[in-house]
Structures are given as C-alpha cells and as structure tokens.
Write a protein that holds these residues in place. Sequence first.
Motif, mmCIF file in Angstrom:
data_model
loop_
_atom_site.group_PDB
_atom_site.id
_atom_site.type_symbol
_atom_site.label_atom_id
_atom_site.label_comp_id
_atom_site.label_asym_id
_atom_site.label_seq_id
_atom_site.Cartn_x
_atom_site.Cartn_y
_atom_site.Cartn_z
ATOM 1 N N LEU A 151 41.998 28.281 12.562
ATOM 2 C CA LEU A 151 43.271 28.882 12.941
ATOM 3 C C LEU A 151 44.427 27.882 12.940
ATOM 4 O O LEU A 151 45.579 28.275 13.138
ATOM 5 C CB LEU A 151 43.152 29.511 14.334
ATOM 6 C CG LEU A 151 42.145 30.663 14.474
ATOM 7 C CD1 LEU A 151 42.097 31.152 15.906
ATOM 8 C CD2 LEU A 151 42.494 31.795 13.527
ATOM 9 N N ASP A 152 44.090 26.606 12.705
ATOM 10 C CA ASP A 152 45.099 25.553 12.671
ATOM 11 C C ASP A 152 45.921 25.559 13.952
ATOM 12 O O ASP A 152 47.154 25.610 13.941
ATOM 13 C CB ASP A 152 46.018 25.715 11.456
ATOM 14 C CG ASP A 152 46.886 24.477 11.224
ATOM 15 O OD1 ASP A 152 46.524 23.411 11.736
ATOM 16 O OD2 ASP A 152 47.915 24.599 10.529
ATOM 17 N N THR A 153 45.221 25.517 15.074
ATOM 18 C CA THR A 153 45.887 25.520 16.373
ATOM 19 C C THR A 153 45.153 24.568 17.304
ATOM 20 O O THR A 153 44.308 23.774 16.860
ATOM 21 C CB THR A 153 45.940 26.946 16.948
ATOM 22 O OG1 THR A 153 46.698 26.937 18.158
ATOM 23 C CG2 THR A 153 44.548 27.484 17.223
ATOM 24 N N SER A 154 45.451 24.624 18.586
ATOM 25 C CA SER A 154 44.828 23.753 19.580
ATOM 26 C C SER A 154 44.655 24.534 20.868
ATOM 27 O O SER A 154 45.211 25.631 21.017
ATOM 28 C CB SER A 154 45.712 22.521 19.819
ATOM 29 O OG SER A 154 46.913 22.902 20.465
ATOM 30 N N PRO A 155 43.900 23.993 21.824
ATOM 31 C CA PRO A 155 43.756 24.714 23.105
ATOM 32 C C PRO A 155 45.081 24.949 23.813
ATOM 33 O O PRO A 155 45.201 25.877 24.611
ATOM 34 C CB PRO A 155 42.845 23.775 23.924
ATOM 35 C CG PRO A 155 42.069 23.009 22.892
ATOM 36 C CD PRO A 155 43.021 22.814 21.748
ATOM 37 N N ASP A 156 46.103 24.152 23.503
ATOM 38 C CA ASP A 156 47.419 24.335 24.119
ATOM 39 C C ASP A 156 48.287 25.333 23.366
ATOM 40 O O ASP A 156 49.420 25.615 23.775
ATOM 41 C CB ASP A 156 48.156 22.993 24.180
ATOM 42 C CG ASP A 156 47.422 21.983 25.055
ATOM 43 O OD1 ASP A 156 46.790 22.420 26.039
ATOM 44 O OD2 ASP A 156 47.466 20.778 24.732
ATOM 45 N N GLY A 157 47.776 25.882 22.260
ATOM 46 C CA GLY A 157 48.553 26.840 21.481
ATOM 47 C C GLY A 157 49.437 26.149 20.457
ATOM 48 O O GLY A 157 49.316 24.944 20.207
ATOM 49 N N LEU A 158 50.338 26.912 19.839
ATOM 50 C CA LEU A 158 51.236 26.391 18.814
ATOM 51 C C LEU A 158 52.497 25.809 19.439
ATOM 52 O O LEU A 158 52.995 26.327 20.445
ATOM 53 C CB LEU A 158 51.638 27.507 17.838
ATOM 54 C CG LEU A 158 50.527 28.125 16.986
ATOM 55 C CD1 LEU A 158 51.100 29.284 16.173
ATOM 56 C CD2 LEU A 158 49.907 27.097 16.058
ATOM 57 N N SER A 159 52.984 24.765 18.816
ATOM 58 C CA SER A 159 54.283 24.233 19.233
ATOM 59 C C SER A 159 55.382 25.151 18.721
ATOM 60 O O SER A 159 55.157 26.002 17.842
ATOM 61 C CB SER A 159 54.478 22.817 18.675
ATOM 62 O OG SER A 159 54.550 22.861 17.251
ATOM 63 N N GLU A 160 56.578 25.005 19.270
ATOM 64 C CA GLU A 160 57.705 25.834 18.815
ATOM 65 C C GLU A 160 57.985 25.608 17.338
ATOM 66 O O GLU A 160 58.298 26.545 16.597
ATOM 67 C CB GLU A 160 58.952 25.515 19.647
ATOM 68 C CG GLU A 160 58.898 26.023 21.083
ATOM 69 C CD GLU A 160 58.847 27.547 21.133
ATOM 70 O OE1 GLU A 160 59.409 28.204 20.231
ATOM 71 O OE2 GLU A 160 58.239 28.084 22.077
ATOM 72 N N GLU A 161 57.848 24.366 16.887
ATOM 73 C CA GLU A 161 58.097 24.055 15.481
ATOM 74 C C GLU A 161 57.071 24.720 14.578
ATOM 75 O O GLU A 161 57.412 25.330 13.562
ATOM 76 C CB GLU A 161 58.071 22.540 15.271
ATOM 77 C CG GLU A 161 58.348 22.120 13.835
ATOM 78 C CD GLU A 161 58.300 20.616 13.665
ATOM 79 O OE1 GLU A 161 58.428 20.142 12.514
ATOM 80 O OE2 GLU A 161 58.113 19.900 14.675
ATOM 81 N N ALA A 162 55.770 24.639 14.970
ATOM 82 C CA ALA A 162 54.721 25.262 14.163
ATOM 83 C C ALA A 162 54.865 26.776 14.146
ATOM 84 O O ALA A 162 54.655 27.419 13.110
ATOM 85 C CB ALA A 162 53.347 24.865 14.703
ATOM 86 N N ALA A 163 55.225 27.364 15.294
ATOM 87 C CA ALA A 163 55.415 28.817 15.345
ATOM 88 C C ALA A 163 56.570 29.237 14.450
ATOM 89 O O ALA A 163 56.494 30.257 13.750
ATOM 90 C CB ALA A 163 55.660 29.256 16.790
ATOM 91 N N GLY A 164 57.651 28.459 14.456
ATOM 92 C CA GLY A 164 58.788 28.774 13.589
ATOM 93 C C GLY A 164 58.417 28.705 12.123
ATOM 94 O O GLY A 164 58.835 29.552 11.323
ATOM 95 N N GLU A 165 57.612 27.706 11.745
ATOM 96 C CA GLU A 165 57.186 27.589 10.352
ATOM 97 C C GLU A 165 56.343 28.793 9.937
ATOM 98 O O GLU A 165 56.476 29.302 8.828
ATOM 99 C CB GLU A 165 56.400 26.293 10.164
ATOM 100 C CG GLU A 165 57.252 25.028 10.265
ATOM 101 C CD GLU A 165 56.422 23.769 10.097
ATOM 102 O OE1 GLU A 165 55.191 23.902 9.975
ATOM 103 O OE2 GLU A 165 57.001 22.667 10.095
#
Length: 276
Positions: free
Chosen positions: A233-247
């Motif tokens: 899923l290309d993510t982490s236990p902390d979820g997506l960063s704002e930059e990754a979500a925007g991309e």
Amino acid sequence: MIPDAALEAALSDARASDGRKGKVYALTRNRRPVAAVLVESALDSLTTAVIAAGRQVGQVLLAGAPAEVRRRVPADGTVPGGSRLADSIRALQRDGRVVVLIGERNDTALAAADCGFGVLRPDRRPPWGAHLMGGPGLETAWLLLEAATVAKAVSRRSTLVAAQGTAAGALLGNVDVAQRSARRGTLATGVALTANVLGAVWSARGLGRRAVPVPAVDVAWHALPVPEVMRILDTSPDGLSEEAAGERRRAEAPAGEASPAARGLLGTVVAELDTP
C-alpha cells in the motif's frame, strides 16, 4: 487436518459445480485426504477495466473460455474458440458486426477480425496475424478500446456540428442574392469545420492524458504480515503524509479536469466546442 465431513462436503460441492468453480485437488496423507485445494485461472489485473471499456463501444464476447472463467468474467456472451474462432468472427461479420479481437495467439482469427490486437508475452512468439500489438499485459488493449469510445463520440459530434454549419450557411446564403451572402454561407461551414478539427484534436489530447485504471488484484490481505501490507500500500503505521496524500489525489484526478484559468482562453473555447 479438517474433519472428514467438511472435506467431503467441499469435494461434493466442487463436483456439483461441473468445473464452474475451478479445479479441486485433494491433498492426502498416508493415502487419506486431509485437505481440499481449489485452483482457479489467474486473470489479468486489467481484465475488469478492459471489459468495461469494451462495453462502451459494443458487446463483449468470450471465445473458448472454460466454465470457471465465464463465471468470473462479466461478459455478454461466448463464441466457439480455438480452431473455430475464425469462423465465429466471420459469422459475426456476416451479421453486420465490426469485430475487435484481443488475444495472445491464433494468427488466423486475429487476421480475420476487423481489428486484431495481439497481446505480447515474454515467453511466446509475437502473434504475427494481429494488426496491432502491445504488452505485456492489457494496458495497451484498454487504451485501444478507450480510443474507439472517443472516436465514436467525436464522429457523432462532428456529424451534428457539420449539419448545423450547413444549415446556418444555407440560411445566411438565402438572406439576399448579393455576393456577401454567399461569403457568409461559406464562413458558417468553415467555422463548423474548424470547430470539428479543434474538437477532435482536443479529444485526442485528452485520451493521451488519461490515467491507466488501477489494476484489480485479488490479495489475501488476511494472510500477509503487516510489513508486507504496508509495502504494497506504500504507507506506514502512521498513515500518509500530507504531501503523499496530495500526490495520490493528483495522480487519481481525471485527465482534462484543469480549471479555466489553467487552460487559458483558447483551451477553454476548445473545451466548450468539445462538449457533446
């Protein structure tokens, strides 16, 4: 080890399906069945997208597919495949159908189709009977069907705009018999022609910017370790960063959805002309 009653029930259900649920293998230990394994054909991850794109231009028929594939693929019907596929295509053509065939082999059938698309595989020779080739995978085949959908819409719109231009030219030409009236009529048809050309170019450019559909992959998520799920899923236990979500939002946005300010004046006018 599973209980004998449960194993026998699974085997009986598989036998009753007559192959529609795939092949069932019994695992044995000391000649005694201890488990049942259901094996199904693996479908390309873009199968669903190709079926959906094909339905936008016509019917989708499966050729020579086994029962368990017919059960899983939402096609509109089937035709005899294998050595009889070329005859099936000719029969459809005699009924007035235009046939697009997507396949990995069967050069005779690919050549018989109005448009034969050969899917390339690394471990097989190219299907030389095809008119077009692409691959590996079905991405290029999906784009071909999307292009046919766009061409169908452009043809319908161009016919309507040309008829409107001709009618406007006739009305303007009949206002009076002066030479300038004839020029007005010619101008109206010229504007319609220009609008059709610009609309077709704009549609073709939009097709080139169209995002490839997300592959439909059947993943046994419950059987994967957490780190592997995070990797897929290309993510982490902390979820997506704002930059990754925007991309990701930008990547998933439909092509051609730019604002009027981003398009500019000419782009906005062409976009309006391109509206069916």
